[in-house]
Write a protein that holds these residues in place. Sequence first.
Motif, short mmCIF file in Angstrom:
data_model
loop_
_atom_site.label_atom_id
_atom_site.label_comp_id
_atom_site.label_asym_id
_atom_site.label_seq_id
_atom_site.Cartn_x
_atom_site.Cartn_y
_atom_site.Cartn_z
N ARG A 76 0.85 -1.19 0.00
CA ARG A 76 0.00 0.00 0.00
C ARG A 76 0.89 1.24 0.00
N ASP A 77 0.47 2.25 -0.73
CA ASP A 77 1.27 3.47 -0.85
C ASP A 77 1.04 4.39 0.34
N VAL A 78 1.26 3.82 1.53
CA VAL A 78 1.08 4.55 2.78
C VAL A 78 2.23 4.20 3.71
N ASN A 79 2.50 5.06 4.67
CA ASN A 79 3.42 4.77 5.76
C ASN A 79 2.81 5.27 7.06
N THR A 80 3.20 4.62 8.17
CA THR A 80 2.58 4.92 9.46
C THR A 80 3.61 5.40 10.47
N VAL A 81 3.25 6.44 11.22
CA VAL A 81 4.04 6.91 12.36
C VAL A 81 3.25 6.56 13.62
N PHE A 82 3.86 5.76 14.48
CA PHE A 82 3.17 5.28 15.67
C PHE A 82 3.46 6.17 16.88
N GLN A 83 2.60 6.04 17.89
CA GLN A 83 2.74 6.85 19.09
C GLN A 83 4.06 6.57 19.81
N ASP A 84 4.50 5.31 19.82
CA ASP A 84 5.73 4.96 20.56
C ASP A 84 6.98 5.05 19.69
N TYR A 85 6.80 5.50 18.43
CA TYR A 85 7.90 5.74 17.49
C TYR A 85 8.56 4.46 16.99
N ALA A 86 8.70 3.42 17.83
CA ALA A 86 9.24 2.11 17.44
C ALA A 86 10.60 2.22 16.75
N ARG A 142 10.60 13.30 15.44
CA ARG A 142 11.01 13.72 14.10
C ARG A 142 11.69 12.59 13.34
N VAL A 143 12.47 11.77 14.04
CA VAL A 143 13.11 10.62 13.40
C VAL A 143 12.05 9.66 12.86
N ALA A 144 11.03 9.42 13.67
CA ALA A 144 9.94 8.54 13.21
C ALA A 144 9.27 9.11 11.96
N LEU A 145 9.09 10.42 11.92
CA LEU A 145 8.54 11.07 10.73
C LEU A 145 9.46 10.88 9.53
N ALA A 146 10.75 11.11 9.73
CA ALA A 146 11.72 10.97 8.64
C ALA A 146 11.73 9.54 8.11
N ARG A 147 11.65 8.57 8.99
CA ARG A 147 11.66 7.17 8.56
C ARG A 147 10.44 6.84 7.70
N ALA A 148 9.31 7.48 8.01
CA ALA A 148 8.12 7.27 7.18
C ALA A 148 8.22 8.03 5.87
N LEU A 149 8.73 9.26 5.91
CA LEU A 149 8.77 10.10 4.72
C LEU A 149 9.84 9.66 3.72
N VAL A 150 10.87 8.95 4.19
CA VAL A 150 11.95 8.54 3.29
C VAL A 150 11.44 7.60 2.20
N ASN A 151 10.33 6.93 2.47
CA ASN A 151 9.73 6.03 1.48
C ASN A 151 8.87 6.76 0.46
N ARG A 152 8.73 8.08 0.64
CA ARG A 152 7.96 8.94 -0.27
C ARG A 152 6.53 8.42 -0.48
N PRO A 153 5.80 8.22 0.63
CA PRO A 153 4.42 7.73 0.50
C PRO A 153 3.51 8.86 0.01
N ARG A 154 2.41 8.47 -0.60
CA ARG A 154 1.41 9.46 -1.00
C ARG A 154 0.44 9.74 0.15
N VAL A 155 0.41 8.83 1.13
CA VAL A 155 -0.45 9.00 2.31
C VAL A 155 0.39 8.69 3.55
#
Length: 345
Positions: A76-86, A142-155
């Motif tokens: 799926r062309d999505v990535n998730t940022v979780f509350q605990d960052y993982a 912010r690291v968790a955000l970067a890890r999700a955004l690096v995959n260039r998701p559309r959602v």
Amino acid sequence: MSTSVELSNVTRQFGEVIAVNDVSIHIQEGEFFSMLGPSGSGKTTCLRLIAGFEQANQGRILIHGQEAAHLPPYQRDVNTVFQDYALFPHMTIEENVAYGLMVKGVPKPERKARTQEALDMVSLSSYGKRTPAQLSGGQRQRVALARALVNRPRVLLLDEPLGALDQQLREQMQTELKSLQRQLGITFIFVTHDQNEALSMSDRVAVFNRGKIEQVDTAKALYNAPKTRFVAEFVGSTNIIAEQLALRLTESARTFSIRPEHIQLDPVQMNPSTTSHPDRLSVQGTISEILYHGASTRFNVTLDTGEQLSAQHTNALADRPLNLSTRVSLSWLPSAMVQLDGAKS
């Protein structure tokens, strides 16, 4: 504007518990869309259905027009940022951000360039060699955000990502998240139980209650024109004018909402004519509680008829002291009252 994510009559049931009950949503391309509700209302389950971590018992889920019900999360062309960052504690920040690209087999030079680009987006360009333990809570977020955004998701799906932050940092991150979303132009779907987060960041908000959506609207419309008692009480503070009081005031046996800041409060002895003002509705009572909120003060008033109403005044405009047990008149314009669907939440 095209639809980014669509849920059509989606239901998710766990045994006898219906977590999501016949939910339909259309989320537009490039929209900051929030799912707001208390614990157990179904908002996180909806997010997990979009991500592919849960499967619907019935209904359709489309992501950019593609049927997603049977696609695993990684397709799926999505990535998730979780509350605990993982985040992986034994990896550096660069390694954490690049991990998904490495799993996908992205060549090392491209992986390095995209990782640096993602860290630049979240203002952590010089932190790549550190570990998560060497960062603050806001930096780990912010690291968790970067890890999700690096995959260039559309959602981008965000599951209460600010919940572990203190109030000041949370407000700062709200501003940064909204700014980042505008910069990237991708769809953000944000889950929260915090009304202030949803109202301050979102283009639109879906208010969840017991597995269903009570209202989908802009933040301004949710606050100024709630459709149900649940929305009126959950999104901000309000007074509920129940049928009995409404009948005495308006000759209409309906249920209304009125925000405390729309109610004018005056000591009866200083303004005895307030109750007869032709443009306003008014009642009298006694101040039973005073709550100081810094910029404003909330006055809870017990009416002579037994009901409770609250008025909220800006402290900068206060021109006289009001004390407990003071006799007061409450008055408001009829247009400030919003009729609600149904008598009970």
